[in-house]
Design an enzyme around this catalytic site. Structure first.
Site, short mmCIF file in Angstrom:
data_model
loop_
_atom_site.label_atom_id
_atom_site.label_comp_id
_atom_site.label_asym_id
_atom_site.label_seq_id
_atom_site.Cartn_x
_atom_site.Cartn_y
_atom_site.Cartn_z
N ARG A 251 30.20 44.00 33.78
CA ARG A 251 31.38 43.82 34.73
C ARG A 251 32.59 43.26 33.74
NH1 ARG A 251 35.11 39.92 35.67
NH2 ARG A 251 33.49 38.45 36.17
N ASP A 252 32.30 41.94 33.46
CA ASP A 252 33.44 41.35 32.83
C ASP A 252 33.48 41.82 31.33
OD1 ASP A 252 35.25 39.26 31.57
OD2 ASP A 252 34.02 37.80 32.63
N HIS B 55 31.05 29.65 33.98
CA HIS B 55 31.34 31.18 33.20
C HIS B 55 32.27 30.61 32.13
CE1 HIS B 55 32.66 35.45 33.69
NE2 HIS B 55 33.71 34.72 33.18
N HIS C 147 34.35 31.43 28.56
CA HIS C 147 34.69 32.37 27.44
C HIS C 147 34.74 31.88 26.21
CE1 HIS C 147 35.75 36.27 29.75
NE2 HIS C 147 35.59 35.43 30.70
N CYS D 27 39.67 39.12 31.20
CA CYS D 27 40.32 39.65 32.42
C CYS D 27 41.57 40.34 31.97
CB CYS D 27 40.67 38.48 33.28
SG CYS D 27 41.68 38.98 34.59
N ASN E 230 33.27 36.79 26.67
CA ASN E 230 32.50 35.61 27.14
C ASN E 230 31.51 34.98 26.13
OD1 ASN E 230 32.74 37.88 29.37
ND2 ASN E 230 32.33 35.78 30.41
N1 COA Z 1 48.10 44.72 38.70
C1 COA Z 1 48.83 45.71 38.76
N2 COA Z 1 49.02 46.21 40.03
C2 COA Z 1 48.47 46.19 40.88
C3 COA Z 1 47.47 44.95 40.78
C4 COA Z 1 47.43 44.07 39.99
N3 COA Z 1 46.63 43.23 39.62
N4 COA Z 1 46.96 45.10 42.17
C5 COA Z 1 47.35 45.98 42.86
N5 COA Z 1 48.25 46.58 42.39
C6 COA Z 1 48.85 48.05 42.68
C7 COA Z 1 48.20 48.75 43.31
O1 COA Z 1 47.47 49.84 42.79
C8 COA Z 1 49.17 49.65 44.26
O2 COA Z 1 49.81 50.63 43.65
P1 COA Z 1 50.33 51.66 44.26
O3 COA Z 1 51.37 51.35 45.50
O4 COA Z 1 51.05 52.53 43.09
O5 COA Z 1 49.12 52.39 44.88
C9 COA Z 1 49.94 48.47 44.42
O6 COA Z 1 49.74 47.49 43.52
C10 COA Z 1 49.89 47.68 46.14
O7 COA Z 1 48.54 47.21 46.03
P2 COA Z 1 47.99 46.68 47.40
O8 COA Z 1 47.62 47.73 48.35
O9 COA Z 1 48.63 45.35 47.80
O10 COA Z 1 46.47 46.13 46.95
P3 COA Z 1 45.38 47.02 46.31
O11 COA Z 1 44.28 47.07 47.41
O12 COA Z 1 45.73 48.19 45.64
O13 COA Z 1 44.76 45.99 45.37
C11 COA Z 1 43.43 44.30 44.71
C12 COA Z 1 44.66 44.49 45.58
C13 COA Z 1 43.00 42.69 45.04
C14 COA Z 1 42.25 44.95 45.59
C15 COA Z 1 43.57 44.31 43.23
O14 COA Z 1 44.83 43.55 43.11
C16 COA Z 1 42.24 43.88 42.46
O15 COA Z 1 41.50 44.89 42.62
N6 COA Z 1 42.28 43.00 41.69
C17 COA Z 1 41.40 42.46 40.80
C18 COA Z 1 41.35 42.94 39.64
C19 COA Z 1 40.25 42.53 38.77
O16 COA Z 1 39.23 43.12 38.90
N7 COA Z 1 40.38 41.61 37.97
C20 COA Z 1 39.50 41.37 36.96
C21 COA Z 1 38.27 40.31 37.53
S1 COA Z 1 38.61 38.72 37.97
ZN ZN Z 2 35.16 35.98 32.86
#
Ligand code: COA
Ligand code: ZN
Length: 302
Positions: free
Chosen positions: A12-13, A203, A205, A236, A245
């Site tokens: 994952r990470d 956790h 890094h 991230c 990590n």
């Molecule tokens: N960075 C850039 N763009 C982002 C984004 C982010 N962190 N999060 C969402 N968007 C985009 C979406 O792709 C969507 O684009 P679109 O309108 O062109 O389709 C738009 O912003 C609106 O998104 P929204 O509907 O509010 O949310 P979402 O359901 O698409 O995404 C999360 C929300 C929380 C699911 C998403 O931000 C996410 O998965 N974040 C975690 C990222 C991650 O895994 N980080 C590393 C692990 S900690």
């Molecule tokens: Zn991490």
């Protein structure tokens, strides 16, 4: 038998931040080799929009595969209800939620404030019924943030207390490698005094070379569950400057050399590293122990 639990978070990470995509079948082989080396907890992927992190698009299939490996607790990360529902459907044993203590990182990562994120985890906890996965609230950027700089310790404690209200476990995460051992001791002690044994995981890094020192400091504070990533992959994508990590191979070596049992076989761990290299040949890997080899006459903790 083991004295510490090491959770491999590389799938994952590690892979969320890798420059190259690892094919699904290669991920399965790697996770199988990790399980064969004795890893009992593996964070195999995240349920996030594939458009955002294409490397995590196959997490459902990977969870299903990992569930066939005996004795492995299958962990997945999810940020919102939608992802949690996918994790439930796939059959993850444990779901981790990233709750950033840095407002700036929280908004960059999940587009929510820390308070909104706590409420989202609360909604997921309320959706659970008997037999559903354990929930872990991971307070990320707990030791500092590349976007915001300093993260107030009071804020970390406040979030940990809120999460402990409905999570099975709480972890503290140094998402961008800002932590030092004195800070680790202080913050784990403070949070432990508030939520007791609900505080489980650490956790770290290795961005500034202090990953092992921080893990040792946490161990001395009574922490017995550590995330680590094979070959030091990780970071991230929404935290500028984040890198890998703490390295699984080196962390296992440190504990085993100290006489602390990890339940992991180092030779088989090196074999799993070879499987990783085969599946992701162009990605740079790190690791002192894997490169240097074990000391002459080395004996694992008995
Ligand atoms: N960075 C850039 N763009 C982002 C984004 C982010 N962190 N999060 C969402 N968007 C985009 C979406 O792709 C969507 O684009 P679109 O309108 O062109 O389709 C738009 O912003 C609106 O998104 P929204 O509907 O509010 O949310 P979402 O359901 O698409 O995404 C999360 C929300 C929380 C699911 C998403 O931000 C996410 O998965 N974040 C975690 C990222 C991650 O895994 N980080 C590393 C692990 S900690
Ligand atoms: Zn991490």
């Amino acid at each position: 038998m083991s004295d510490v639990l090491i959770c491999e978070v590389g799938p994952r990470d590690g892979l969320q931040n890798a420059k190259h995509l690892m094919p699904t079948e290669a991920k399965k082989r790697w996770i199988g080799a990790l399980a064969a080396a004795g890893l009992r907890e593996i964070e195999v992927g995240s349920f996030v929009p594939p458009k955002l992190i294409p490397a995590m698009a196959d997490t459902g299939e990977i969870v299903a595969h990992a569930r066939t490996l005996r004795g492995v607790k299958v962990v997945a990360l999810a940020p919102i209800v939608k992802g949690f529902e996918r994790a439930l459907a796939a059959g993850a044993h444990k779901v981790t939620f990233p709750v950033s203590a840095s407002r700036r990182h929280s908004e960059a990562n999940v587009r929510m404030t820390p308070e909104q994120m706590v409420a989202e985890v609360g909604k997921c906890a309320a959706l659970r019924s008997a037999g559903d996965p354990q929930i872990e609230g991971a307070v990320s950027t707990a030791f500092g943030c590349t976007l915001q700089g300093e993260v107030p310790e009071d804020e970390v404690v406040r979030l940990a207390v809120a999460l402990a209200g409905f999570c099975d476990a709480v972890a503290l995460a140094d998402t961008v490698g800002y932590a030092n051992p004195a800070q680790v001791r202080r913050l784990f002690r403070r949070v432990r005094s508030e939520i007791g044994d609900k505080l489980e995981g650490a956790h770290f890094h290795d961005t500034r070379g202090l990953g092992l020192a921080n893990a040792l400091a946490a161990w001395e504070e009574g922490v017995r569950a550590f995330d680590a990533s094979m070959g030091g992959l990780g970071g991230c994508p929404f935290a500028p400057g984040a890198s890998g990590n703490v390295i699984t191979e080196d962390l296992v070596f440190m504990f085993e050399a100290m006489g602390v049992r990890t339940g992991i076989d180092l030779q088989k761990l090196f074999a799993a590293r070879a499987v990783l290299i085969e599946g992701l040949p162009d990605e740079p890997l790190y690791g002192h122990t894997a490169l240097a080899g074990l000391p002459k006459g080395f004996r694992a903790a008995a």
